[in-house]
Design a protein around this motif. Sequence first.
Motif, PDB file in Angstrom:
ATOM      1  N   ALA A  65     -11.159   6.419   4.643  1.00 34.27           N
ATOM      2  CA  ALA A  65     -10.740   7.623   3.925  1.00 34.27           C
ATOM      3  C   ALA A  65      -9.354   8.088   4.377  1.00 34.27           C
ATOM      4  O   ALA A  65      -8.507   8.431   3.546  1.00 34.27           O
ATOM      5  N   ILE A  66      -9.121   8.066   5.674  1.00 35.73           N
ATOM      6  CA  ILE A  66      -7.812   8.484   6.196  1.00 35.73           C
ATOM      7  C   ILE A  66      -6.710   7.539   5.716  1.00 35.73           C
ATOM      8  O   ILE A  66      -5.633   7.976   5.296  1.00 35.73           O
ATOM      9  N   SER A  67      -6.972   6.252   5.775  1.00 34.47           N
ATOM     10  CA  SER A  67      -5.979   5.265   5.354  1.00 34.47           C
ATOM     11  C   SER A  67      -5.661   5.396   3.865  1.00 34.47           C
ATOM     12  O   SER A  67      -4.494   5.336   3.468  1.00 34.47           O
ATOM     13  N   LEU A  68      -6.695   5.590   3.041  1.00 39.36           N
ATOM     14  CA  LEU A  68      -6.460   5.755   1.605  1.00 39.36           C
ATOM     15  C   LEU A  68      -5.692   7.037   1.300  1.00 39.36           C
ATOM     16  O   LEU A  68      -4.818   7.047   0.431  1.00 39.36           O
ATOM     17  N   ARG A  69      -6.003   8.100   2.022  1.00 41.35           N
ATOM     18  CA  ARG A  69      -5.285   9.357   1.812  1.00 41.35           C
ATOM     19  C   ARG A  69      -3.799   9.211   2.171  1.00 41.35           C
ATOM     20  O   ARG A  69      -2.925   9.679   1.454  1.00 41.35           O
ATOM     21  N   ARG A  70      -3.517   8.529   3.284  1.00 46.91           N
ATOM     22  CA  ARG A  70      -2.124   8.342   3.686  1.00 46.91           C
ATOM     23  C   ARG A  70      -1.383   7.467   2.687  1.00 46.91           C
ATOM     24  O   ARG A  70      -0.215   7.725   2.366  1.00 46.91           O
ATOM     25  N   LYS A  71      -2.042   6.425   2.205  1.00 44.95           N
ATOM     26  CA  LYS A  71      -1.405   5.526   1.235  1.00 44.95           C
ATOM     27  C   LYS A  71      -1.115   6.249  -0.084  1.00 44.95           C
ATOM     28  O   LYS A  71      -0.050   6.075  -0.671  1.00 44.95           O
ATOM     29  N   ALA A  72      -2.080   7.076  -0.520  1.00 44.36           N
ATOM     30  CA  ALA A  72      -1.875   7.829  -1.761  1.00 44.36           C
ATOM     31  C   ALA A  72      -0.769   8.849  -1.610  1.00 44.36           C
ATOM     32  O   ALA A  72       0.034   9.056  -2.530  1.00 44.36           O
ATOM     33  N   ALA A  73      -0.694   9.489  -0.451  1.00 44.47           N
ATOM     34  CA  ALA A  73       0.362  10.487  -0.220  1.00 44.47           C
ATOM     35  C   ALA A  73       1.728   9.813  -0.163  1.00 44.47           C
ATOM     36  O   ALA A  73       2.728  10.383  -0.602  1.00 44.47           O
ATOM     37  N   ALA A  74       1.788   8.611   0.367  1.00 38.91           N
ATOM     38  CA  ALA A  74       3.062   7.904   0.450  1.00 38.91           C
ATOM     39  C   ALA A  74       3.562   7.452  -0.915  1.00 38.91           C
ATOM     40  O   ALA A  74       4.769   7.313  -1.115  1.00 38.91           O
ATOM     41  N   GLN A  75       2.657   7.227  -1.853  1.00 31.27           N
ATOM     42  CA  GLN A  75       3.065   6.763  -3.172  1.00 31.27           C
ATOM     43  C   GLN A  75       3.463   7.911  -4.101  1.00 31.27           C
ATOM     44  O   GLN A  75       4.000   7.661  -5.169  1.00 31.27           O
ATOM     45  N   ARG A  76       3.219   9.129  -3.716  1.00 35.10           N
ATOM     46  CA  ARG A  76       3.606  10.272  -4.566  1.00 35.10           C
ATOM     47  C   ARG A  76       5.043  10.599  -4.448  1.00 35.10           C
ATOM     48  O   ARG A  76       5.791  10.410  -3.661  1.00 35.10           O
TER      49      ARG A  76
END
Length: 71
Positions: A60-71
Motif C-alpha cells: 500500500a505504501i509503495s503504490l501510494r508513493r508511485k501514484a503520488a510521483a506520477q501526478r
Amino acid sequence: MKLIWSWIVAFGRFWYDYIFGDDWTVSVVIFIGLFVTGVLTANHIVAWWLVPLLAVVMLAISLRRKAAAQR
C-alpha cells in the motif's frame, strides 16, 4: 571463460532486479520482518502473521508513493 562470466553477471543482475525491483524499501522491510519473525519464533512467540502484514502494508505504501510521483 568470458561467456561464463557474462552468465554469472546476468544471473546476479536478474536477482538484484527481482528482489529490489522498483522500490528497495519494500525488500528491506520484508527482510527485517523475516529476521524479527525468526527471533520471535526462536523465543517461542507465534509470529507467522508478521511478514504477510508487512507485505500488505508495504504494498500500500509503495503504490501510494508511485501514484503520488506520477501526478
